[in-house]
Design an enzyme around this catalytic site. Structure first.
Site, PDB file in Angstrom:
ATOM      1  N   THR A  41      46.277  44.314  46.384  1.00  0.00           N
ATOM      2  CA  THR A  41      45.142  43.677  46.851  1.00  0.00           C
ATOM      3  C   THR A  41      44.516  44.914  47.900  1.00  0.00           C
ATOM      4  O   THR A  41      43.374  45.173  47.802  1.00  0.00           O
ATOM      5  CB  THR A  41      45.290  42.430  47.757  1.00  0.00           C
ATOM      6  OG1 THR A  41      45.889  41.422  46.715  1.00  0.00           O
ATOM      7  CG2 THR A  41      44.189  42.063  48.346  1.00  0.00           C
TER       8      THR A  41
ATOM      9  N   HIS B 265      37.373  41.842  41.815  1.00  0.00           N
ATOM     10  CA  HIS B 265      37.913  40.721  41.535  1.00  0.00           C
ATOM     11  C   HIS B 265      38.392  40.542  40.001  1.00  0.00           C
ATOM     12  O   HIS B 265      37.760  40.891  39.422  1.00  0.00           O
ATOM     13  CB  HIS B 265      37.478  39.422  41.890  1.00  0.00           C
ATOM     14  CG  HIS B 265      37.971  38.260  41.734  1.00  0.00           C
ATOM     15  ND1 HIS B 265      39.004  37.656  42.227  1.00  0.00           N
ATOM     16  CD2 HIS B 265      37.725  37.620  40.724  1.00  0.00           C
ATOM     17  CE1 HIS B 265      39.415  36.620  41.680  1.00  0.00           C
ATOM     18  NE2 HIS B 265      38.715  36.288  40.550  1.00  0.00           N
TER      19      HIS B 265
ATOM     20  N   ARG C 206      41.477  49.950  42.656  1.00  0.00           N
ATOM     21  CA  ARG C 206      41.559  50.124  44.078  1.00  0.00           C
ATOM     22  C   ARG C 206      42.512  51.264  44.650  1.00  0.00           C
ATOM     23  O   ARG C 206      41.981  51.583  45.800  1.00  0.00           O
ATOM     24  CB  ARG C 206      42.174  48.452  44.529  1.00  0.00           C
ATOM     25  CG  ARG C 206      41.372  47.464  44.141  1.00  0.00           C
ATOM     26  CD  ARG C 206      42.237  46.122  44.312  1.00  0.00           C
ATOM     27  NE  ARG C 206      41.417  44.948  44.093  1.00  0.00           N
ATOM     28  CZ  ARG C 206      41.975  43.754  44.107  1.00  0.00           C
ATOM     29  NH1 ARG C 206      43.296  43.442  44.083  1.00  0.00           N
ATOM     30  NH2 ARG C 206      41.204  42.704  43.922  1.00  0.00           N
TER      31      ARG C 206
ATOM     32  N   LYS D 185      32.247  43.526  43.381  1.00  0.00           N
ATOM     33  CA  LYS D 185      32.039  43.048  44.729  1.00  0.00           C
ATOM     34  C   LYS D 185      30.979  43.815  45.451  1.00  0.00           C
ATOM     35  O   LYS D 185      30.593  44.977  44.683  1.00  0.00           O
ATOM     36  CB  LYS D 185      33.221  43.169  45.646  1.00  0.00           C
ATOM     37  CG  LYS D 185      34.492  41.995  45.005  1.00  0.00           C
ATOM     38  CD  LYS D 185      35.762  41.877  45.935  1.00  0.00           C
ATOM     39  CE  LYS D 185      36.799  41.266  45.476  1.00  0.00           C
ATOM     40  NZ  LYS D 185      37.971  41.040  46.271  1.00  0.00           N
TER      41      LYS D 185
ATOM     42  N   TYR E 208      36.987  31.206  46.174  1.00  0.00           N
ATOM     43  CA  TYR E 208      38.150  31.475  47.060  1.00  0.00           C
ATOM     44  C   TYR E 208      38.843  30.122  47.724  1.00  0.00           C
ATOM     45  O   TYR E 208      39.092  30.070  48.653  1.00  0.00           O
ATOM     46  CB  TYR E 208      37.810  32.204  48.078  1.00  0.00           C
ATOM     47  CG  TYR E 208      37.570  33.760  47.700  1.00  0.00           C
ATOM     48  CD1 TYR E 208      38.616  34.445  46.885  1.00  0.00           C
ATOM     49  CD2 TYR E 208      36.386  34.518  47.565  1.00  0.00           C
ATOM     50  CE1 TYR E 208      38.420  35.624  46.439  1.00  0.00           C
ATOM     51  CE2 TYR E 208      36.272  36.008  47.320  1.00  0.00           C
ATOM     52  CZ  TYR E 208      37.172  36.470  46.719  1.00  0.00           C
ATOM     53  OH  TYR E 208      37.174  37.630  46.290  1.00  0.00           O
TER      54      TYR E 208
ATOM     55  N   ASN F 297      37.910  45.755  48.470  1.00  0.00           N
ATOM     56  CA  ASN F 297      38.720  46.287  47.304  1.00  0.00           C
ATOM     57  C   ASN F 297      38.010  46.169  45.990  1.00  0.00           C
ATOM     58  O   ASN F 297      38.524  46.406  45.077  1.00  0.00           O
ATOM     59  CB  ASN F 297      39.987  45.599  47.298  1.00  0.00           C
ATOM     60  CG  ASN F 297      39.917  43.951  46.983  1.00  0.00           C
ATOM     61  OD1 ASN F 297      38.793  43.608  46.935  1.00  0.00           O
ATOM     62  ND2 ASN F 297      40.891  43.511  47.238  1.00  0.00           N
TER      63      ASN F 297
ATOM     64  N   ARG G  49      44.247  42.845  35.842  1.00  0.00           N
ATOM     65  CA  ARG G  49      44.939  42.877  37.187  1.00  0.00           C
ATOM     66  C   ARG G  49      45.666  44.086  37.540  1.00  0.00           C
ATOM     67  O   ARG G  49      45.511  44.553  38.413  1.00  0.00           O
ATOM     68  CB  ARG G  49      45.869  41.653  37.416  1.00  0.00           C
ATOM     69  CG  ARG G  49      45.337  40.382  37.372  1.00  0.00           C
ATOM     70  CD  ARG G  49      44.727  40.113  38.841  1.00  0.00           C
ATOM     71  NE  ARG G  49      45.593  39.771  39.804  1.00  0.00           N
ATOM     72  CZ  ARG G  49      45.486  39.313  41.077  1.00  0.00           C
ATOM     73  NH1 ARG G  49      44.105  38.872  41.494  1.00  0.00           N
ATOM     74  NH2 ARG G  49      46.436  38.938  41.893  1.00  0.00           N
TER      75      ARG G  49
END
Ligand code: ADP
Ligand code: MG
Length: 152
Positions: free
Chosen positions: A91, A115, A102, A9, A49, A112, A85
């Protein structure tokens, strides 16, 4: 083998963390089979999103994700969706376990850093949002026999 979409991001790019984050995935033995730097448009943000568009915090999220360049990549590996993940963590950076991307680098719920697709349907849908089939460079890396046994 599974494929998942990751996005570095805008905070990850601006904070010069791209190399360190990508190195974690490479160190784990995952294959990066497509990658590009780009800007997310408001239209693409709304598609990516879609599940969050109606939330009161969506406008802030759209402003963030469109606010600077990102890097999109397709990551391939055994159970890659879950593995990525778990490497990203929860999150919110404040809640994410230490040792995760994160947890180690973020103190924010919104910023964070990375993605990762949250399941097989999302991965397929999201990869198609960012990459055409011919942009994906599949092929077994020569190191593969040294990352896991042939029958795994
Ligand atoms: P994840 O990326 O862990 O799957 P979500 O799908 O819940 O998280 O949310 C998507 C993204 O929206 C998050 O990664 C984060 O950047 C942002 N976000 C989540 N919750 C909030 C919130 N309450 N306020 C602002 N941004 C948020
Ligand atoms: Mg999500």
């Amino acid at each position: 083998m599974e494929r998942t979409l990751i996005l570095l991001k805008p905070d990850c790019v601006q904070r010069r963390l791209m190399g360190r984050v990508l190195a974690r995935f490479e160190d784990k033995g995952l294959n990066i089979i497509a990658m590009k730097m780009m800007r997310v448009t408001p239209e693409l943000a709304k598609k990516h999103y879609a599940e969050h568009v109606k939330k009161d915090w969506y406008p802030a999220l759209e402003g963030f994700i469109t606010g600077g360049p990102i890097v999109a990549a397709v990551v391939e590996g055994l159970e890659a969706i879950r593995v990525v993940r778990e490497m990203l963590g929860a999150t919110s950076g404040l809640k994410a376990a230490s040792g995760t991307v994160r947890g180690d680098f973020s103190s924010s719920r919104q910023m964070n850093l990375v993605h990762g697709s949250d399941g097989p349907a999302a991965a397929q849908r999201e990869i198609a949002l960012y990459f055409r089939d011919e942009e994906i460079c599949a092929g077994e890396p020569t190191i593969a026999p040294w990352l896991r046994a042939a029958d795994e």
